[in-house]
Design a protein around this motif. Structure first.
Motif, short mmCIF file in Angstrom:
data_model
loop_
_atom_site.label_atom_id
_atom_site.label_comp_id
_atom_site.label_asym_id
_atom_site.label_seq_id
_atom_site.Cartn_x
_atom_site.Cartn_y
_atom_site.Cartn_z
N SER A 46 0.82 -1.21 0.00
CA SER A 46 0.00 0.00 0.00
C SER A 46 0.85 1.26 0.00
O SER A 46 0.61 2.21 -0.76
N PHE A 73 -8.65 0.84 -5.48
CA PHE A 73 -9.04 0.37 -4.15
C PHE A 73 -10.50 -0.02 -4.11
O PHE A 73 -10.89 -0.94 -3.38
N SER A 76 -11.03 -3.65 -5.06
CA SER A 76 -10.68 -4.59 -4.00
C SER A 76 -11.69 -4.54 -2.87
O SER A 76 -12.00 -5.56 -2.25
N THR A 79 -15.38 -5.97 -4.87
CA THR A 79 -15.29 -7.32 -5.41
C THR A 79 -14.69 -8.27 -4.39
O THR A 79 -15.06 -9.44 -4.33
N GLY A 80 -13.73 -7.77 -3.57
CA GLY A 80 -13.14 -8.64 -2.55
C GLY A 80 -14.16 -9.11 -1.54
O GLY A 80 -14.21 -10.30 -1.18
N THR A 96 -10.26 -18.27 0.10
CA THR A 96 -9.96 -16.84 -0.07
C THR A 96 -8.46 -16.59 -0.01
O THR A 96 -7.92 -15.76 -0.74
N LEU A 100 -5.73 -15.07 -2.85
CA LEU A 100 -4.82 -13.96 -2.55
C LEU A 100 -3.37 -14.34 -2.83
O LEU A 100 -2.59 -13.53 -3.35
N GLY A 103 -2.79 -14.42 -6.57
CA GLY A 103 -2.80 -13.05 -7.07
C GLY A 103 -1.49 -12.33 -6.80
O GLY A 103 -0.97 -11.60 -7.66
N HIS A 107 1.32 -10.82 -9.50
CA HIS A 107 1.74 -9.42 -9.45
C HIS A 107 3.26 -9.27 -9.37
O HIS A 107 3.82 -8.31 -9.89
N SER A 184 -18.67 0.14 -2.58
CA SER A 184 -17.76 0.38 -3.70
C SER A 184 -18.28 1.49 -4.60
O SER A 184 -17.52 2.33 -5.09
#
Length: 323
Positions: A46, A73, A76, A79-80, A96, A100, A103, A107, A184
């Motif tokens: 972050s 943000f 996330s 949708t998160g 979950t 993560l 993902g 990245h 969101s």
């Protein structure tokens, strides 16, 4: 010392590794420890994301660029929460963390391949004294605290809301997951407002509007729940108003803090990230220790924090250096 790219890769690797360990945990002690270390990696990701943004943009353009970061943000946040609820219902809680972990690994490859490395700007050597100098500079500290306390409202609400919505309003996991879309949308609209209007009306005007929206939404939440505690709409709809205001307030607070920093380079944005994570952890921990089971105390906490955000925003600090 090492550059933003390398620290970002390390943060992603730490986050991904701990996510995989969490998916395989069978003991609560190992789970909590892995979750703590995962949070360190998440915080690094972050902070570096904001630091990279500040590296390329300045002034109102930085606030506009940070609004795009806020839009990321949003995805996330919404949708998160929604996808997480679906994963828990379909495959259990461990799914979950597997998502993560995968993902984060993807990245790492993307960052390594496409992100150019960034060493310290202007040849400034790394020094803890820079952070001391920045944090003592009140024109930096006040906008940094404004964004951090606003962020703390979201963390505090997210800490207490699942239990309250389940026990008081009898919501299911899927019901709470669906709320992520409303939150969101509120954050997206706030971020788009900054992106659209910051260069036209300026940071000061929009910051004043944002903090007033947060204060008004908090008052409406408290008054609505005092009139009728049995309606969940009176809890989550004003909260969306708070989120809308924070989405406007957050990029401006970061931009103003960096603009007024007495030290150039990525130090100010990194310190902002640290302050925000620290405030969020403190507020979230405090709310969790209060073990709230009813919506009215949560509404009161949101109002007190919104008043603090508004107060920090209207104060015009003068640094000792300016004196």
């Amino acid at each position: 010392m090492f550059g933003l790219k390398k620290i970002l890769i390390v943060s992603l690797a730490l986050f991904g590794l701990c996510s995989v360990l969490l998916a395989m945990c069978t003991q609560i002690e190992a789970f909590i420890t892995s979750r703590l270390i995962q949070g360190i990696g998440a915080s690094g990701m972050s902070v570096i994301a904001r630091s990279l943004t500040a590296h390329y943009f300045k002034g109102p353009a930085l606030a506009k660029a940070l609004s795009w970061l806020s839009i990321a943000f949003v995805f996330s946040l919404g949708t998160g929460q929604y996808v997480g609820a679906l994963l828990i219902s379909a495959a259990g809680w461990s799914a979950t963390f597997w998502v993560l972990g995968v993902g984060a690994i993807l990245h790492i490859g993307w960052v390594y391949r496409y992100l150019p490395d960034s060493r310290q700007a202007h040849g400034i050597p790394s020094s803890w004294g820079h952070y001391v100098m920045i944090i003592r500079h009140l024109p930096f500290l006040f906008p940094a605290l404004t964004g951090g306390v606003g962020y703390g409202i979201i963390m505090g609400f997210s800490t207490a809301a699942p239990s309250i919505l389940q026990t008081t309003y009898h919501w299911s996991v899927n019901d709470y997951g669906a709320l992520g879309w409303a939150v969101s949308l509120a954050y997206l609209l706030g971020s788009l407002s900054i992106n659209r209007w910051v260069l036209t009306y300026g940071q000061k005007t929009l910051s004043r509007i944002a903090t007033r929206i947060m204060l008004l939404a908090s008052v409406l939440m408290l008054m609505g729940l005092m009139a009728n505690r049995s309606c969940a709409l009176l809890l989550w709809l004003p909260y969306c108003g708070i989120v809308f205001g924070q989405a406007m307030n957050y990029p401006i607070s970061l931009s103003k803090a960096c603009e007024y920093s007495p030290v150039s380079g990525p130090y100010s944005m990194a310190l902002c990230g640290f302050i925000h994570q620290l405030l969020a952890a403190f507020i979230g921990t405090t709310v969790s220790l209060l073990t709230l089971r009813h919506p009215l105390p949560l509404a009161l906490i949101c109002l007190l924090l919104a008043v603090l955000v508004w107060g920090l925003n209207i104060v015009k600090p003068t640094s000792s250096r300016d004196d």
